[in-house]
Design an enzyme around this catalytic site. Structure first.
Site, PDB file in Angstrom:
ATOM      1  N   ASN A  37       8.488  43.479 -33.178  1.00  0.00           N
ATOM      2  CA  ASN A  37       8.050  42.095 -33.274  1.00  0.00           C
ATOM      3  C   ASN A  37       6.646  41.889 -32.686  1.00  0.00           C
ATOM      4  O   ASN A  37       6.399  42.187 -31.523  1.00  0.00           O
ATOM      5  CB  ASN A  37       9.068  41.242 -32.491  1.00  0.00           C
ATOM      6  CG  ASN A  37       8.954  39.771 -32.807  1.00  0.00           C
ATOM      7  OD1 ASN A  37       8.037  39.339 -33.492  1.00  0.00           O
ATOM      8  ND2 ASN A  37       9.902  38.999 -32.289  1.00  0.00           N
ATOM      9  N   HIS A 122      24.671  31.912 -30.092  1.00  0.00           N
ATOM     10  CA  HIS A 122      23.674  31.252 -29.238  1.00  0.00           C
ATOM     11  C   HIS A 122      23.829  29.738 -29.280  1.00  0.00           C
ATOM     12  O   HIS A 122      23.823  29.144 -30.350  1.00  0.00           O
ATOM     13  CB  HIS A 122      22.260  31.522 -29.761  1.00  0.00           C
ATOM     14  CG  HIS A 122      21.758  32.892 -29.467  1.00  0.00           C
ATOM     15  ND1 HIS A 122      20.436  33.223 -29.574  1.00  0.00           N
ATOM     16  CD2 HIS A 122      22.392  34.024 -29.065  1.00  0.00           C
ATOM     17  CE1 HIS A 122      20.271  34.500 -29.246  1.00  0.00           C
ATOM     18  NE2 HIS A 122      21.445  35.005 -28.952  1.00  0.00           N
ATOM     19  N   ARG A 147      26.298  32.303 -25.664  1.00  0.00           N
ATOM     20  CA  ARG A 147      25.167  32.378 -24.736  1.00  0.00           C
ATOM     21  C   ARG A 147      24.565  30.984 -24.607  1.00  0.00           C
ATOM     22  O   ARG A 147      24.279  30.329 -25.618  1.00  0.00           O
ATOM     23  CB  ARG A 147      24.112  33.344 -25.289  1.00  0.00           C
ATOM     24  CG  ARG A 147      22.981  33.606 -24.324  1.00  0.00           C
ATOM     25  CD  ARG A 147      21.852  34.395 -24.967  1.00  0.00           C
ATOM     26  NE  ARG A 147      20.883  33.513 -25.588  1.00  0.00           N
ATOM     27  CZ  ARG A 147      19.660  33.892 -25.978  1.00  0.00           C
ATOM     28  NH1 ARG A 147      19.275  35.146 -25.840  1.00  0.00           N
ATOM     29  NH2 ARG A 147      18.834  33.029 -26.530  1.00  0.00           N
ATOM     30  N   TYR A 159      12.360  29.258 -22.770  1.00  0.00           N
ATOM     31  CA  TYR A 159      12.786  30.399 -23.574  1.00  0.00           C
ATOM     32  C   TYR A 159      14.064  30.064 -24.344  1.00  0.00           C
ATOM     33  O   TYR A 159      15.026  29.551 -23.783  1.00  0.00           O
ATOM     34  CB  TYR A 159      13.045  31.640 -22.695  1.00  0.00           C
ATOM     35  CG  TYR A 159      13.868  32.635 -23.445  1.00  0.00           C
ATOM     36  CD1 TYR A 159      13.293  33.367 -24.470  1.00  0.00           C
ATOM     37  CD2 TYR A 159      15.236  32.756 -23.229  1.00  0.00           C
ATOM     38  CE1 TYR A 159      14.054  34.213 -25.243  1.00  0.00           C
ATOM     39  CE2 TYR A 159      16.001  33.608 -23.993  1.00  0.00           C
ATOM     40  CZ  TYR A 159      15.405  34.334 -25.003  1.00  0.00           C
ATOM     41  OH  TYR A 159      16.161  35.161 -25.779  1.00  0.00           O
ATOM     42  N   ASP A 212      20.558  34.378 -20.738  1.00  0.00           N
ATOM     43  CA  ASP A 212      19.404  35.289 -20.776  1.00  0.00           C
ATOM     44  C   ASP A 212      18.284  34.697 -19.923  1.00  0.00           C
ATOM     45  O   ASP A 212      17.750  33.628 -20.235  1.00  0.00           O
ATOM     46  CB  ASP A 212      18.950  35.442 -22.236  1.00  0.00           C
ATOM     47  CG  ASP A 212      17.903  36.525 -22.420  1.00  0.00           C
ATOM     48  OD1 ASP A 212      17.381  37.036 -21.405  1.00  0.00           O
ATOM     49  OD2 ASP A 212      17.602  36.857 -23.587  1.00  0.00           O
ATOM     50  N   HIS A 214      15.449  36.243 -19.400  1.00  0.00           N
ATOM     51  CA  HIS A 214      14.213  36.731 -20.008  1.00  0.00           C
ATOM     52  C   HIS A 214      13.190  37.201 -18.972  1.00  0.00           C
ATOM     53  O   HIS A 214      12.001  36.872 -19.034  1.00  0.00           O
ATOM     54  CB  HIS A 214      13.613  35.677 -20.943  1.00  0.00           C
ATOM     55  CG  HIS A 214      13.345  36.240 -22.311  1.00  0.00           C
ATOM     56  ND1 HIS A 214      12.088  36.408 -22.800  1.00  0.00           N
ATOM     57  CD2 HIS A 214      14.186  36.705 -23.259  1.00  0.00           C
ATOM     58  CE1 HIS A 214      12.157  36.946 -24.013  1.00  0.00           C
ATOM     59  NE2 HIS A 214      13.423  37.137 -24.318  1.00  0.00           N
ATOM     60  N   GLU A 238      21.714  38.249 -18.458  1.00  0.00           N
ATOM     61  CA  GLU A 238      20.855  39.217 -19.135  1.00  0.00           C
ATOM     62  C   GLU A 238      19.423  39.159 -18.619  1.00  0.00           C
ATOM     63  O   GLU A 238      18.895  38.062 -18.371  1.00  0.00           O
ATOM     64  CB  GLU A 238      20.888  38.890 -20.630  1.00  0.00           C
ATOM     65  CG  GLU A 238      19.960  39.728 -21.466  1.00  0.00           C
ATOM     66  CD  GLU A 238      19.891  39.223 -22.903  1.00  0.00           C
ATOM     67  OE1 GLU A 238      20.835  38.545 -23.359  1.00  0.00           O
ATOM     68  OE2 GLU A 238      18.880  39.503 -23.563  1.00  0.00           O
ATOM     69  N   GLU A 264      17.081  45.414 -23.969  1.00  0.00           N
ATOM     70  CA  GLU A 264      16.601  45.167 -25.326  1.00  0.00           C
ATOM     71  C   GLU A 264      15.202  45.720 -25.586  1.00  0.00           C
ATOM     72  O   GLU A 264      14.862  45.969 -26.740  1.00  0.00           O
ATOM     73  CB  GLU A 264      16.676  43.677 -25.682  1.00  0.00           C
ATOM     74  CG  GLU A 264      15.723  42.796 -24.909  1.00  0.00           C
ATOM     75  CD  GLU A 264      15.849  41.318 -25.260  1.00  0.00           C
ATOM     76  OE1 GLU A 264      16.978  40.823 -25.361  1.00  0.00           O
ATOM     77  OE2 GLU A 264      14.811  40.673 -25.430  1.00  0.00           O
ATOM     78  N   ARG A 285      21.908  46.968 -23.372  1.00  0.00           N
ATOM     79  CA  ARG A 285      21.628  46.148 -24.562  1.00  0.00           C
ATOM     80  C   ARG A 285      20.602  46.764 -25.503  1.00  0.00           C
ATOM     81  O   ARG A 285      19.870  46.064 -26.183  1.00  0.00           O
ATOM     82  CB  ARG A 285      21.158  44.750 -24.121  1.00  0.00           C
ATOM     83  CG  ARG A 285      22.186  44.009 -23.288  1.00  0.00           C
ATOM     84  CD  ARG A 285      21.895  42.531 -23.235  1.00  0.00           C
ATOM     85  NE  ARG A 285      22.039  41.934 -24.531  1.00  0.00           N
ATOM     86  CZ  ARG A 285      21.036  41.579 -25.333  1.00  0.00           C
ATOM     87  NH1 ARG A 285      19.791  41.744 -24.976  1.00  0.00           N
ATOM     88  NH2 ARG A 285      21.293  41.044 -26.502  1.00  0.00           N
ATOM     89  N   HIS A 314      21.282  44.533 -28.680  1.00  0.00           N
ATOM     90  CA  HIS A 314      20.390  43.402 -28.974  1.00  0.00           C
ATOM     91  C   HIS A 314      20.648  42.923 -30.405  1.00  0.00           C
ATOM     92  O   HIS A 314      20.858  43.737 -31.297  1.00  0.00           O
ATOM     93  CB  HIS A 314      18.950  43.898 -28.826  1.00  0.00           C
ATOM     94  CG  HIS A 314      17.912  42.838 -28.862  1.00  0.00           C
ATOM     95  ND1 HIS A 314      16.606  43.113 -29.189  1.00  0.00           N
ATOM     96  CD2 HIS A 314      17.959  41.516 -28.591  1.00  0.00           C
ATOM     97  CE1 HIS A 314      15.895  41.993 -29.121  1.00  0.00           C
ATOM     98  NE2 HIS A 314      16.702  41.006 -28.761  1.00  0.00           N
ATOM     99  N   ASP A 318      14.677  39.150 -35.020  1.00  0.00           N
ATOM    100  CA  ASP A 318      13.551  40.027 -35.376  1.00  0.00           C
ATOM    101  C   ASP A 318      13.989  41.474 -35.617  1.00  0.00           C
ATOM    102  O   ASP A 318      13.148  42.333 -35.883  1.00  0.00           O
ATOM    103  CB  ASP A 318      12.438  39.952 -34.325  1.00  0.00           C
ATOM    104  CG  ASP A 318      12.951  40.114 -32.909  1.00  0.00           C
ATOM    105  OD1 ASP A 318      13.550  39.169 -32.385  1.00  0.00           O
ATOM    106  OD2 ASP A 318      12.765  41.190 -32.346  1.00  0.00           O
ATOM    107  N   GLU A 341      25.439  40.694 -29.785  1.00  0.00           N
ATOM    108  CA  GLU A 341      24.702  39.422 -29.928  1.00  0.00           C
ATOM    109  C   GLU A 341      24.591  39.068 -31.413  1.00  0.00           C
ATOM    110  O   GLU A 341      24.362  39.952 -32.249  1.00  0.00           O
ATOM    111  CB  GLU A 341      23.299  39.586 -29.323  1.00  0.00           C
ATOM    112  CG  GLU A 341      22.451  38.334 -29.409  1.00  0.00           C
ATOM    113  CD  GLU A 341      21.060  38.522 -28.805  1.00  0.00           C
ATOM    114  OE1 GLU A 341      20.590  39.673 -28.698  1.00  0.00           O
ATOM    115  OE2 GLU A 341      20.455  37.502 -28.431  1.00  0.00           O
ATOM    116  N   TRP A 405       7.366  36.845 -20.207  1.00  0.00           N
ATOM    117  CA  TRP A 405       7.965  35.909 -21.161  1.00  0.00           C
ATOM    118  C   TRP A 405       9.387  36.311 -21.476  1.00  0.00           C
ATOM    119  O   TRP A 405       9.745  37.437 -21.603  1.00  0.00           O
ATOM    120  CB  TRP A 405       7.176  35.803 -22.469  1.00  0.00           C
ATOM    121  CG  TRP A 405       7.873  34.823 -23.333  1.00  0.00           C
ATOM    122  CD1 TRP A 405       7.956  33.473 -23.124  1.00  0.00           C
ATOM    123  CD2 TRP A 405       8.667  35.091 -24.491  1.00  0.00           C
ATOM    124  NE1 TRP A 405       8.746  32.895 -24.073  1.00  0.00           N
ATOM    125  CE2 TRP A 405       9.198  33.859 -24.927  1.00  0.00           C
ATOM    126  CE3 TRP A 405       8.982  36.261 -25.188  1.00  0.00           C
ATOM    127  CZ2 TRP A 405      10.025  33.746 -26.035  1.00  0.00           C
ATOM    128  CZ3 TRP A 405       9.804  36.163 -26.279  1.00  0.00           C
ATOM    129  CH2 TRP A 405      10.312  34.915 -26.720  1.00  0.00           C
TER     130      TRP A 405
END
Ligand code: CS2
Ligand code: MG
Length: 405
Positions: A37, A122, A147, A159, A212, A214, A238, A264, A285, A314, A318, A341, A405
């Site tokens: 990605n 999600h 999630r 996020y 998550d 992130h 996560e 991930e 993951r 994961h 993407d 997921e 991020w």
């Protein structure tokens, strides 16, 4: 059997995908996903210029030897671009082997350990109530694990929460540059407990919950988050901390019994070996695309099983449906599979390009009996959706400091 042609197709049916197609002299072809990605063209060039010429004329049944050739043989080991390229080749070769044998890939791996693959959906909301309403929709559809991500009061973007935007393309202007989103650990820590307290209040204690982070926290902050959320019994937290330094997870473990998941962005077992061996994490993951394919994913699953670590691949949008299919075969087989997921089976556009032999029922995926990975790719449909440059967002603290991020 001999490999006669290797094609790399970059298309954008809703988002960018790098697809590898390996053709053989027996008319059988295999498909692999090489999407990285935001850096799609780098991996496409790597495959076209450096990998494809080395594959022509080889026997596609030699999956292991070709994997070693592309890993050890190139001198430059590891890294996302290299490993996504190897990953796509490896997936395509398993696909070919399955088609040649007339068997789905899960049969080649050792057969089914379960009937279907449990998913987590999600729920991303602009308020806690909105998130819980979205969770309610998933529960109604039969999802047993959800999630939860919710916008943070006082921050303009969070996020996972895109508001009226469909995806990160929509957050970018005509001249796409990385969108910039603000972050405040204080504001996040002040709101997060309420989200999970209310989820338990409304949905009870049976439903599984994930979250998550992130990679936004430090290890000691993650320890505090874990303690704060322990009583809500999450399946896992996560990416609490970015862990180039794997010992970070040792610190988290010293402070909380909340289960931890990570992986991930990892490309080889070396990125998580210490965390697994020391039992600092509970779920790994990694994705078949970014970890070098089905071959290493199988090894990592077996290695993890010795340390009570379960797999939770994961499943972001993407990753192309080819990677998704590869995960479903691994998930059916892996004795220590945990959860997958899931963000839906593509969009209208991506479903014109990719076809797959998977059915969603009650928050679980059932895998069909099509040989190989059971995915197909329509090159003409893909040609209708040319590549569009796109970036993931970056995150900054409120004073402008660049953050994870
Ligand atoms: C994420 C992803 O699915 C997840 O858990 O962390 O949404 C991730 O941000 C994207 O895959 C980035 O490419
Ligand atoms: Mg994630």
């Amino acid at each position: 059997m001999k490999i006669t042609d290797v094609r790399v197709i970059v298309s954008s049916p809703g988002r960018n995908f790098v697809t590898l197609k390996i053709l053989t002299d027996e008319g059988i072809y295999g498909l692999g996903d090489a999407t990285v990605n935001g850096r799609e063209m780098a991996v496409a060039a790597y495959l076209e210029e450096h990998v494809a010429p080395c594959l022509i004329g080889r026997d596609p049944h030699q999956i292991e030897d070709i994997w070693q050739y592309l890993y050890k043989g190139v001198y430059w080991r590891k890294g996302p671009i290299t490993m996504a390229s190897i990953g796509a080749v490896d997936m395509a070769l398993w696909d070919i082997k399955g088609k040649a044998a007339g068997l789905p890939v899960y049969q080649l791996l050792g057969g089914k350990s379960r009937e279907a693959v449990t998913l987590y959906g999600h729920a991303n909301g602009s308020t806690i109530e909105d998130t819980l309403d979205k969770m309610g929709d998933l529960v109604k559809q039969g999802f047993k694990v959800v999630r939860l991500q919710s916008a943070i009061p006082g921050l303009d973007g969070t996020y996972g929460v895109l508001g009226d935007k469909k995806d990160y393309f929509a957050l970018q202007s005509d001249r796409p540059l990385p969108p910039e989103l603000p972050w405040s650990t204080v504001k996040y820590m002040n709101m997060i407990e309420e989200l999970f307290a209310k989820a338990r209040e409304r949905f009870g204690n049976e439903i599984g919950l994930c979250h998550d982070v992130h990679s936004r926290l430090t290890p000691i902050e993650a320890g505090r988050l874990g303690k704060m959320l322990e009583k809500y019994n999450l399946l896992f937290i996560e990416d609490a901390v970015a862990a180039e330094n794997q010992e970070s997870y040792k610190i988290i473990r010293q402070h909380t019994t909340a289960p931890m998941a990570i992986g991930e962005i990892y490309n080889t077992v070396w990125d998580c070996k210490d965390m697994i061996e020391n039992q600092w994490i509970d779920y790994i993951r990694m994705a078949a695309t970014h970890a070098g394919g089905i071959t290493p994913m199988r090894r990592i699953a077996d290695f993890s099983a010795m340390y009570h670590v379960r797999t939770a691949p994961h499943g972001a949008p993407d990753l192309s449906p080819i990677c998704y299919a590869a995960h479903m075969h691994l998930n059916l087989w892996a004795p220590n599979f945990g959860i997958q997921e899931f963000v839906g089976f593509g969009t209208e556009k991506s479903n014109e390009v990719f076809k797959y032999d998977l059915q969603l029922r009650d928050g679980m995926v059932y895998v069909g009996d099509a040989p190989g990975l059971g995915v197909d790719f329509d090159e003409d449909a893909a040609a209708r959706y040319p590549y569009k440059r796109s970036y993931l967002p970056v995150s900054r603290l409120e004073d402008g400091t660049l953050w994870s991020w």
